[in-house]
Write an enzyme that holds these catalytic residues in place. Structure first.
Site, PDB file in Angstrom:
ATOM      1  N   ARG A  40      11.778  -6.150   5.003  1.00  0.00           N
ATOM      2  CA  ARG A  40      11.669  -4.587   5.649  1.00  0.00           C
ATOM      3  C   ARG A  40      11.974  -3.933   6.810  1.00  0.00           C
ATOM      4  O   ARG A  40      13.317  -3.561   6.848  1.00  0.00           O
ATOM      5  CB  ARG A  40      10.384  -3.660   5.211  1.00  0.00           C
ATOM      6  CG  ARG A  40       9.957  -2.627   5.976  1.00  0.00           C
ATOM      7  CD  ARG A  40       8.848  -1.850   5.064  1.00  0.00           C
ATOM      8  NE  ARG A  40       7.981  -2.465   5.742  1.00  0.00           N
ATOM      9  CZ  ARG A  40       6.830  -2.286   5.743  1.00  0.00           C
ATOM     10  NH1 ARG A  40       6.572  -1.590   4.706  1.00  0.00           N
ATOM     11  NH2 ARG A  40       5.330  -2.624   6.718  1.00  0.00           N
TER      12      ARG A  40
ATOM     13  N   ARG B 209      -9.698   0.542   8.346  1.00  0.00           N
ATOM     14  CA  ARG B 209      -9.715  -1.024   9.368  1.00  0.00           C
ATOM     15  C   ARG B 209     -10.076  -2.293   9.951  1.00  0.00           C
ATOM     16  O   ARG B 209     -10.043  -3.450   9.949  1.00  0.00           O
ATOM     17  CB  ARG B 209      -8.208  -0.854   9.782  1.00  0.00           C
ATOM     18  CG  ARG B 209      -6.829  -0.509   9.000  1.00  0.00           C
ATOM     19  CD  ARG B 209      -5.522  -0.984  10.286  1.00  0.00           C
ATOM     20  NE  ARG B 209      -4.216  -1.853   9.315  1.00  0.00           N
ATOM     21  CZ  ARG B 209      -3.369  -1.227   8.798  1.00  0.00           C
ATOM     22  NH1 ARG B 209      -3.769   0.017   8.640  1.00  0.00           N
ATOM     23  NH2 ARG B 209      -1.877  -1.573   8.185  1.00  0.00           N
TER      24      ARG B 209
ATOM     25  N   LYS C  80       0.644  -1.403   0.175  1.00  0.00           N
ATOM     26  CA  LYS C  80       0.177   0.017  -0.140  1.00  0.00           C
ATOM     27  C   LYS C  80       0.995   0.694   0.192  1.00  0.00           C
ATOM     28  O   LYS C  80       0.479   2.163  -0.835  1.00  0.00           O
ATOM     29  CB  LYS C  80      -1.094  -0.237   1.674  1.00  0.00           C
ATOM     30  CG  LYS C  80      -1.923  -1.009   1.441  1.00  0.00           C
ATOM     31  CD  LYS C  80      -2.408  -1.199   2.606  1.00  0.00           C
ATOM     32  CE  LYS C  80      -2.476  -1.292   3.401  1.00  0.00           C
ATOM     33  NZ  LYS C  80      -1.289  -2.753   4.263  1.00  0.00           N
TER      34      LYS C  80
ATOM     35  N   ARG D 142      -0.840  -9.593  12.897  1.00  0.00           N
ATOM     36  CA  ARG D 142      -0.925  -8.856  11.978  1.00  0.00           C
ATOM     37  C   ARG D 142      -1.606  -9.253  10.731  1.00  0.00           C
ATOM     38  O   ARG D 142      -3.063  -8.690  10.363  1.00  0.00           O
ATOM     39  CB  ARG D 142       0.118  -7.741  11.485  1.00  0.00           C
ATOM     40  CG  ARG D 142       0.950  -6.778  12.397  1.00  0.00           C
ATOM     41  CD  ARG D 142       2.350  -5.994  12.163  1.00  0.00           C
ATOM     42  NE  ARG D 142       2.162  -5.414  11.364  1.00  0.00           N
ATOM     43  CZ  ARG D 142       2.937  -4.985  10.503  1.00  0.00           C
ATOM     44  NH1 ARG D 142       4.561  -5.258  10.681  1.00  0.00           N
ATOM     45  NH2 ARG D 142       3.149  -4.280   9.462  1.00  0.00           N
TER      46      ARG D 142
ATOM     47  N   ARG E 107      11.606  -0.627  12.349  1.00  0.00           N
ATOM     48  CA  ARG E 107       9.840  -0.742  13.123  1.00  0.00           C
ATOM     49  C   ARG E 107       9.855  -2.554  13.938  1.00  0.00           C
ATOM     50  O   ARG E 107      10.605  -3.368  12.847  1.00  0.00           O
ATOM     51  CB  ARG E 107       8.789  -0.974  11.573  1.00  0.00           C
ATOM     52  CG  ARG E 107       8.877   0.731  11.179  1.00  0.00           C
ATOM     53  CD  ARG E 107       7.424   0.295  10.065  1.00  0.00           C
ATOM     54  NE  ARG E 107       6.449  -0.372  10.005  1.00  0.00           N
ATOM     55  CZ  ARG E 107       6.098  -0.316   9.159  1.00  0.00           C
ATOM     56  NH1 ARG E 107       5.561   0.286   8.388  1.00  0.00           N
ATOM     57  NH2 ARG E 107       4.252  -1.194   9.792  1.00  0.00           N
TER      58      ARG E 107
HETATM   59  P1  B4P Z   1       4.509  -1.306   2.256  1.00  0.00           P
HETATM   60  O1  B4P Z   1       3.738  -0.894   0.835  1.00  0.00           O
HETATM   61  O2  B4P Z   1       5.493  -0.571   3.019  1.00  0.00           O
HETATM   62  O3  B4P Z   1       3.055  -1.988   3.619  1.00  0.00           O
HETATM   63  P2  B4P Z   1       1.844  -1.582   3.870  1.00  0.00           P
HETATM   64  O4  B4P Z   1       0.387  -2.680   3.212  1.00  0.00           O
HETATM   65  O5  B4P Z   1       1.707  -0.486   3.315  1.00  0.00           O
HETATM   66  O6  B4P Z   1       2.332  -2.180   5.371  1.00  0.00           O
HETATM   67  P3  B4P Z   1       1.837  -1.613   6.772  1.00  0.00           P
HETATM   68  O7  B4P Z   1       0.555  -2.833   7.200  1.00  0.00           O
HETATM   69  O8  B4P Z   1       2.521  -2.535   7.625  1.00  0.00           O
HETATM   70  O9  B4P Z   1       1.596  -0.658   7.610  1.00  0.00           O
HETATM   71  P4  B4P Z   1       1.066   0.249   8.335  1.00  0.00           P
HETATM   72  O10 B4P Z   1       1.833   1.496   8.069  1.00  0.00           O
HETATM   73  O11 B4P Z   1      -0.574   0.773   7.505  1.00  0.00           O
HETATM   74  O12 B4P Z   1       4.892  -2.717   1.874  1.00  0.00           O
HETATM   75  C1  B4P Z   1       5.766  -3.844   2.182  1.00  0.00           C
HETATM   76  C2  B4P Z   1       7.225  -4.442   1.951  1.00  0.00           C
HETATM   77  O13 B4P Z   1       6.848  -4.903   0.940  1.00  0.00           O
HETATM   78  C3  B4P Z   1       8.290  -2.878   2.022  1.00  0.00           C
HETATM   79  O14 B4P Z   1       9.280  -3.641   1.938  1.00  0.00           O
HETATM   80  C4  B4P Z   1       8.339  -3.000   0.144  1.00  0.00           C
HETATM   81  O15 B4P Z   1       9.483  -2.547  -0.088  1.00  0.00           O
HETATM   82  C5  B4P Z   1       8.025  -4.463  -0.380  1.00  0.00           C
HETATM   83  N1  B4P Z   1       6.649  -4.263  -1.759  1.00  0.00           N
HETATM   84  C6  B4P Z   1       6.630  -3.501  -2.051  1.00  0.00           C
HETATM   85  N2  B4P Z   1       5.642  -3.841  -3.024  1.00  0.00           N
HETATM   86  C7  B4P Z   1       5.977  -4.964  -3.529  1.00  0.00           C
HETATM   87  C8  B4P Z   1       6.331  -5.824  -4.473  1.00  0.00           C
HETATM   88  N3  B4P Z   1       5.547  -5.799  -5.617  1.00  0.00           N
HETATM   89  N4  B4P Z   1       6.795  -6.791  -4.530  1.00  0.00           N
HETATM   90  C9  B4P Z   1       8.552  -6.899  -3.443  1.00  0.00           C
HETATM   91  N5  B4P Z   1       8.219  -6.461  -2.088  1.00  0.00           N
HETATM   92  C10 B4P Z   1       7.146  -5.286  -2.291  1.00  0.00           C
HETATM   93  O16 B4P Z   1       0.443   0.020   9.434  1.00  0.00           O
HETATM   94  C11 B4P Z   1       1.122  -0.095  10.699  1.00  0.00           C
HETATM   95  C12 B4P Z   1       0.174  -0.459  11.602  1.00  0.00           C
HETATM   96  O17 B4P Z   1      -0.173   0.821  11.646  1.00  0.00           O
HETATM   97  C13 B4P Z   1      -0.613  -1.670  11.810  1.00  0.00           C
HETATM   98  O18 B4P Z   1       0.000  -2.661  11.987  1.00  0.00           O
HETATM   99  C14 B4P Z   1      -1.613  -0.587  13.100  1.00  0.00           C
HETATM  100  O19 B4P Z   1      -1.038  -1.160  14.538  1.00  0.00           O
HETATM  101  C15 B4P Z   1      -1.501   0.947  13.067  1.00  0.00           C
HETATM  102  N6  B4P Z   1      -2.539   1.098  12.203  1.00  0.00           N
HETATM  103  C16 B4P Z   1      -2.544   1.894  11.120  1.00  0.00           C
HETATM  104  N7  B4P Z   1      -3.451   2.364  10.529  1.00  0.00           N
HETATM  105  C17 B4P Z   1      -4.397   1.504  11.244  1.00  0.00           C
HETATM  106  C18 B4P Z   1      -5.981   1.721  11.226  1.00  0.00           C
HETATM  107  N8  B4P Z   1      -6.947   2.706   9.958  1.00  0.00           N
HETATM  108  N9  B4P Z   1      -6.925   1.313  12.292  1.00  0.00           N
HETATM  109  C19 B4P Z   1      -5.179   0.664  13.221  1.00  0.00           C
HETATM  110  N10 B4P Z   1      -4.873   0.708  13.299  1.00  0.00           N
HETATM  111  C20 B4P Z   1      -4.051   1.389  12.280  1.00  0.00           C
END
Ligand code: B4P
Length: 191
Positions: free
Chosen positions: A128, A89, A14, A146, A134
């Site tokens: 990552r 979420r 995302k 998660r 993190r």
């Molecule tokens: P990212 O792009 O960084 O992943 P994300 O989906 O944004 O992740 P996440 O769920 O951790 O984030 P959030 O901060 O929202 O990709 C991950 C990795 O994959 C990276 O290293 C990237 O380089 C790699 N990658 C990407 N695309 C790729 C591809 N095509 N091929 C290979 N590798 C690839 O959430 C973190 C925490 O915040 C949650 O657990 C929760 O505790 C809290 N939180 C956030 N929003 C919340 C909400 N609305 N309600 C309650 N808690 C919340």
């Protein structure tokens, strides 16, 4: 207004795709994860509260998350659209978002969900974790928690928007460029 929800399990890409999408569509990016990490980095009361939950891989309570999200939207009144990354979420977050957008005479345009198998998610997040600093990316048990919370509390948000034909599932494995093209095709179809 173009209001997009970028959806999918942790590590589905995302945050990665949001960076390219904001450039293409010229809209505001709101990542609740980034907002919490900013608050944590500054040791604010909100950050201290969020840390308790995030470190264990749990969701931060809805009332905290919804309030923070509204403040961020209200601080940017002149934007032509928003990408909501990592929000909503839970169903209560989705209901709060719909009511909030309705007050502003707008609505969610589409929810685009990245579909990635669990083992690929674990691999990406552990990878990552080697450089992100993190705590929630460093421990496989927390990562699996998660993913399991995503399935039990978050996945229903896809069905919630599917009722109005707004949800689209996008294969999330492949190169970042390929996935971006798939997202753009789905978004352009929804506009
Ligand atoms: P990212 O792009 O960084 O992943 P994300 O989906 O944004 O992740 P996440 O769920 O951790 O984030 P959030 O901060 O929202 O990709 C991950 C990795 O994959 C990276 O290293 C990237 O380089 C790699 N990658 C990407 N695309 C790729 C591809 N095509 N091929 C290979 N590798 C690839 O959430 C973190 C925490 O915040 C949650 O657990 C929760 O505790 C809290 N939180 C956030 N929003 C919340 C909400 N609305 N309600 C309650 N808690 C919340």
């Amino acid at each position: 207004m173009l209001n997009l929800i970028l959806f999918g399990p942790p590590g589905s890409g995302k945050g990665t795709q949001a960076e390219n999408l904001i450039e293409k569509y010229g809209i505001l990016h709101i990542s609740t994860g980034d907002l919490f990490r900013y608050e944590m980095g500054n040791n604010t009361p909100l950050g201290i509260k969020a840390k308790e939950y995030m470190a264990k891989g749990e969701l931060v309570p809805d009332e905290v998350t919804i309030g923070m999200l509204k403040n961020k939207v209200d601080a940017n009144p002149d934007v032509s659209g928003i990408i909501f990354d990592g929000f909503p979420r839970t169903i209560p977050q989705a209901e709060a978002l719909d009511a909030f957008l309705q007050e502003k005479n707008t609505e969610v345009t589409a929810l685009v969900a990245l579909d990635v198998p669990d083992e690929e998610l674990v691999k990406r997040l552990l990878n990552r974790g080697k450089s992100s600093g993190r705590a929630d990316d460093n421990d496989e048990e927390i990562i699996r928690n998660r993913i399991s919370i995503y399935k039990s509390e978050t996945a229903q948000v896809f069905d919630y928007y599917a009722q109005n034909g707004k949800s689209k599932l996008i294969p999330g494995v492949g190169s970042i460029e390929e996935i971006f093209d798939r997202l753009v095709a789905a978004i352009d179809e929804a506009c």
